[in-house]
Design an enzyme around this catalytic site. Structure first.
Site, PDB file in Angstrom:
ATOM      1  CB  ALA A 275      -0.859   0.059   1.253  1.00 13.70           C
ATOM      2  CE  LYS A 276       3.211   6.322  -4.351  1.00 13.34           C
ATOM      3  NZ  LYS A 276       4.585   6.479  -4.238  1.00 13.34           N
ATOM      4  CB  VAL A 277       0.069   4.143   3.535  1.00 11.87           C
ATOM      5  CG1 VAL A 277      -0.875   5.016   4.687  1.00 11.87           C
ATOM      6  CG2 VAL A 277      -0.790   2.953   3.187  1.00 11.87           C
TER       7      VAL A 277
END
Ligand code: PPE
Length: 305
Positions: A158-160
């Protein structure tokens, strides 16, 4: 400073740059609970413009949101069209795109409930992320003293937003020490990734990159692997150590922003000859042809505006 453009897409419509605002008590601002993407659009040889791997970036955005349990209130088609339109309305034939989904006002605290969601798509002009000099002649990297967050702490698929504090600290420390970029090791001490890039090395003609563990599943990484195989190189996914970088013949970093940037030294130790090597250069050349529609093999990676 980022150059101002005219319009930003926000919650379903284009608003003026100055009106693209959220409240200071927006939840994501406090806790980093939001997701984003970064894409590039290139002007092609035939005069048209194309977003590179739009479908893959859109898919990762929805995957990121699913992983952290955030609902994106639009179907992918709407955001993909907003990305194309963000370039068109701003009169841009090249640029960087930043879709982001964030929580706004509502509850404070760690149990967001009924908070409003804001979805934005911004476009801006972004040159070589690690400088033209870096792109052409290579960058100097430092192994960071900061460890990449371990896989069950930071969700690596995930690109959080919040994940990037780790990256910013590593990057700032590297720059303060006179380097261009930081390479972070995972909790076991194996090479993970750069602050905003994946990493590759070349030794004895074999292109090597770590398997997807403590790192983002980079779309440029996947593209570079495909190009490498198409060029007939032997490719190996294996755990890399710090000293693998010291004794590599070549090394390079890949990412949407960084594109394919050669590494000329690591911790002051020259990588190979200390100049971009032939394998890196050949990958760079095909990559830049691919993004500009000059290589028919990669036509399906392009979404024309
Ligand atoms: N690792 C990290 C941590 C990362 O942020 C990126 C992208 C990558 C690998 C490469 O992923 P991909 O873009 O899919 O090939 N970093 C983005 C953010 C840069 C920024 O400063 O903002 C980018 O390159 O767009």
């Amino acid at each position: 400073m980022v150059d101002k453009v005219e319009k930003i897409w926000m919650d379903g419509e284009f608003v003026d740059w100055d009106d693209a605002r959220v409240h200071v008590l927006s939840h994501t601002l406090h806790y980093g609970y939001g997701v984003f993407e970064g894409l590039r659009c290139y002007k092609c040889a035939d005069g048209r413009s194309a977003i590179f791997r739009l479908d893959e970036h859109a898919r990762r955005l929805y995957d990121s949101a699913k992983i952290i349990g955030l609902d994106i209130p639009y179907p992918p088609e709407v955001l993909k069209e907003a990305m194309k339109e963000a370039l068109r309305v701003n009169g841009m034939d090249e640029g960087y795109l930043r879709p982001m989904v964030m929580l706004g006002l509502g509850a404070m605290g760690l149990f967001p409930k009924d908070n409003e969601t804001h979805t934005i798509v911004a476009a801006w002009r972004w040159g070589a992320y690690l400088g033209d000099e870096g792109l052409n002649n290579g960058i100097r990297v430092q192994i960071s003293s900061f460890t990449r967050s371990i896989v069950n702490a930071q969700m690596t698929r995930a690109k959080v937003c919040g994940n990037y504090v780790n990256s910013i600290m590593a990057k700032k420390a590297a720059v303060a020490d006179g380097f261009d970029e930081a390479i972070m090791l995972d909790a076991q001490g194996y090479v993970a990734e750069g602050s905003g890039e994946n990493i590759f090395i070349v030794r004895d003609g074999v292109i090597q990159t770590p398997p997807l563990t403590s790192m983002l599943a980079g779309i440029t990484r996947a593209s570079a692997l495909t190009i490498a195989e198409d060029l007939g190189y032997k490719v190996e996914l294996r755990l890399l150590t710090r000293d693998d970088l010291y004794i590599a013949d070549e090394a390079f970093m890949v990412g949407t922003a960084a594109e394919i940037t050669p590494i000329r030294s690591c911790d002051h130790c020259a990588v190979g000859s200390g100049k971009p090597g032939p394998v890196t250069k050949s990958l760079q050349e095909v990559f830049f042809k691919a993004v500009r529609g000059e290589d028919k093999r990669y036509e399906s990676w392009l979404s024309h505006l």
